[in-house]
Design a protein around this motif. Structure first.
Motif, mmCIF file in Angstrom:
data_model
loop_
_atom_site.group_PDB
_atom_site.id
_atom_site.type_symbol
_atom_site.label_atom_id
_atom_site.label_comp_id
_atom_site.label_asym_id
_atom_site.label_seq_id
_atom_site.Cartn_x
_atom_site.Cartn_y
_atom_site.Cartn_z
ATOM 1 N N LEU A 63 40.857 43.976 26.689
ATOM 2 C CA LEU A 63 41.027 42.591 26.244
ATOM 3 C C LEU A 63 40.453 42.346 24.854
ATOM 4 C CD1 LEU A 63 40.420 40.603 29.552
ATOM 5 C CD2 LEU A 63 42.593 41.108 28.418
ATOM 6 N N LYS A 64 39.677 43.301 24.354
ATOM 7 C CA LYS A 64 39.152 43.188 22.991
ATOM 8 C C LYS A 64 40.312 43.245 21.993
ATOM 9 C CE LYS A 64 34.868 44.719 21.159
ATOM 10 N NZ LYS A 64 33.870 45.772 21.114
ATOM 11 N N ASP B 33 55.461 34.365 29.286
ATOM 12 C CA ASP B 33 54.741 33.117 29.011
ATOM 13 C C ASP B 33 53.376 33.455 28.425
ATOM 14 O OD1 ASP B 33 56.571 31.134 30.065
ATOM 15 O OD2 ASP B 33 56.109 31.962 32.038
ATOM 16 N N GLY B 34 52.941 32.676 27.480
ATOM 17 C CA GLY B 34 51.602 32.845 26.935
ATOM 18 C C GLY B 34 51.505 33.946 25.886
ATOM 19 N N ASP B 35 50.733 33.668 24.869
ATOM 20 C CA ASP B 35 50.471 34.608 23.780
ATOM 21 C C ASP B 35 49.287 35.494 24.174
ATOM 22 O OD1 ASP B 35 48.662 35.012 21.121
ATOM 23 O OD2 ASP B 35 50.808 35.112 20.646
ATOM 24 N N LEU B 36 49.438 36.807 24.011
ATOM 25 C CA LEU B 36 48.388 37.753 24.405
ATOM 26 C C LEU B 36 47.034 37.435 23.782
ATOM 27 C CD1 LEU B 36 50.290 41.179 24.191
ATOM 28 C CD2 LEU B 36 49.421 40.105 26.268
ATOM 29 N N VAL B 37 47.036 37.013 22.527
ATOM 30 C CA VAL B 37 45.778 36.749 21.826
ATOM 31 C C VAL B 37 45.306 35.315 22.075
ATOM 32 C CG1 VAL B 37 44.657 36.626 19.560
ATOM 33 C CG2 VAL B 37 46.242 38.495 20.077
ATOM 34 N N LYS B 38 46.195 34.346 21.860
ATOM 35 C CA LYS B 38 45.815 32.937 21.961
ATOM 36 C C LYS B 38 45.519 32.517 23.408
ATOM 37 C CE LYS B 38 48.863 29.515 21.200
ATOM 38 N NZ LYS B 38 48.869 28.567 22.295
ATOM 39 N N ASP B 39 46.398 32.883 24.329
ATOM 40 C CA ASP B 39 46.262 32.450 25.722
ATOM 41 C C ASP B 39 45.519 33.450 26.596
ATOM 42 O OD1 ASP B 39 47.789 30.031 25.381
ATOM 43 O OD2 ASP B 39 49.558 31.316 25.247
ATOM 44 N N GLY B 40 45.566 34.727 26.230
ATOM 45 C CA GLY B 40 44.972 35.767 27.056
ATOM 46 C C GLY B 40 46.069 36.591 27.723
ATOM 47 N N LEU C 58 31.914 36.317 31.325
ATOM 48 C CA LEU C 58 32.401 37.271 30.326
ATOM 49 C C LEU C 58 33.879 37.078 30.003
ATOM 50 C CD1 LEU C 58 30.524 40.362 31.776
ATOM 51 C CD2 LEU C 58 29.837 38.915 29.865
ATOM 52 N N LEU C 59 34.612 36.407 30.896
ATOM 53 C CA LEU C 59 36.027 36.106 30.663
ATOM 54 C C LEU C 59 36.260 34.619 30.872
ATOM 55 C CD1 LEU C 59 38.068 38.829 32.623
ATOM 56 C CD2 LEU C 59 37.491 38.802 30.193
ATOM 57 N N ASN C 60 37.276 34.103 30.183
ATOM 58 C CA ASN C 60 37.772 32.750 30.426
ATOM 59 C C ASN C 60 39.135 32.892 31.082
ATOM 60 O OD1 ASN C 60 35.654 31.295 29.207
ATOM 61 N ND2 ASN C 60 36.510 31.702 27.199
ATOM 62 N N ALA C 61 39.392 32.060 32.075
ATOM 63 C CA ALA C 61 40.682 32.060 32.758
ATOM 64 C C ALA C 61 41.434 30.788 32.379
ATOM 65 C CB ALA C 61 40.474 32.118 34.264
ATOM 66 N N LYS C 62 42.747 30.927 32.178
ATOM 67 C CA LYS C 62 43.573 29.784 31.783
ATOM 68 C C LYS C 62 44.875 29.835 32.574
ATOM 69 C CE LYS C 62 46.052 28.083 27.692
ATOM 70 N NZ LYS C 62 46.292 28.314 26.260
ATOM 71 N N ARG C 63 45.222 28.727 33.230
ATOM 72 C CA ARG C 63 46.470 28.665 33.986
ATOM 73 C C ARG C 63 47.611 28.246 33.055
ATOM 74 N NH1 ARG C 63 47.259 30.667 38.994
ATOM 75 N NH2 ARG C 63 48.760 29.039 39.413
ATOM 76 N N THR D 253 47.832 33.154 35.701
ATOM 77 C CA THR D 253 46.484 32.981 35.161
ATOM 78 C C THR D 253 46.293 34.031 34.078
ATOM 79 O OG1 THR D 253 45.676 32.207 37.302
ATOM 80 C CG2 THR D 253 44.014 32.849 35.685
ATOM 81 N N PHE D 254 45.868 33.570 32.909
ATOM 82 C CA PHE D 254 45.657 34.438 31.754
ATOM 83 C C PHE D 254 44.155 34.589 31.516
ATOM 84 C CE2 PHE D 254 49.836 32.681 31.363
ATOM 85 C CZ PHE D 254 50.598 33.732 30.901
ATOM 86 N N TYR D 255 43.771 35.799 31.133
ATOM 87 C CA TYR D 255 42.358 36.105 30.944
ATOM 88 C C TYR D 255 42.092 36.547 29.521
ATOM 89 C CZ TYR D 255 42.248 35.809 35.958
ATOM 90 O OH TYR D 255 42.352 35.345 37.234
ATOM 91 N N LYS D 256 40.966 36.052 29.005
ATOM 92 C CA LYS D 256 40.592 36.311 27.622
ATOM 93 C C LYS D 256 39.079 36.484 27.588
ATOM 94 C CE LYS D 256 41.031 33.391 23.590
ATOM 95 N NZ LYS D 256 41.787 32.357 22.974
ATOM 96 N N ARG D 257 38.603 37.362 26.716
ATOM 97 C CA ARG D 257 37.167 37.561 26.577
ATOM 98 C C ARG D 257 36.487 36.279 26.088
ATOM 99 N NH1 ARG D 257 35.161 43.017 25.060
ATOM 100 N NH2 ARG D 257 34.000 41.931 23.454
ATOM 101 N N ASN D 258 35.324 36.008 26.620
ATOM 102 C CA ASN D 258 34.517 34.880 26.176
ATOM 103 C C ASN D 258 33.502 35.455 25.180
ATOM 104 O OD1 ASN D 258 32.703 32.812 25.817
ATOM 105 N ND2 ASN D 258 32.578 32.259 27.972
#
Length: 105
Positions: free
Chosen positions: A27-28, A39-46, A75-80, A85-90
């Protein structure tokens, strides 16, 4: 809010898994490690949990447990987005945890 000691303990437990460390590593740089998603941008949304499960070679319930542990540790943020559900590093929490761990040892 849990104490700093509890946060560090939670982060260390979350990091005590090769699979969870891999997820954080991937995810880095999501574009380098995951295919494009509908759906969702890999970088912006996760990254969608489905893609993470696919890359890790595990079932959806297995990856969900790993992602839940990383998210609960901060350590991760989740976004629906829709049904996904998309995951991105916090990054700010990861930096804070690194500093807290270094301070403890």
């Amino acid at each position: 809010m849990p104490s700093s000691d509890a946060n560090v303990e939670s982060a260390l437990r979350a990091l005590a898994s090769d699979r969870r460390l891999l997820i954080l590593q991937w995810l880095k740089r999501p574009k380098a490690h995951f295919r494009a998603q509908v759906d969702g941008d890999l970088v912006k949304d996760g990254v969608c949990g489905v893609l993470i499960a696919e890359k890790l070679g595990v079932s959806q319930p297995t990856v969900s447990e790993h992602l839940k542990i990383l998210t609960q540790a901060g350590l991760l943020n989740a976004k629906r987005v829709k049904q996904w559900t998309f995951y991105k590093r916090n990054e700010s929490e990861i930096a804070r945890m690194k500093a807290a761990i270094v301070e403890k040892i």
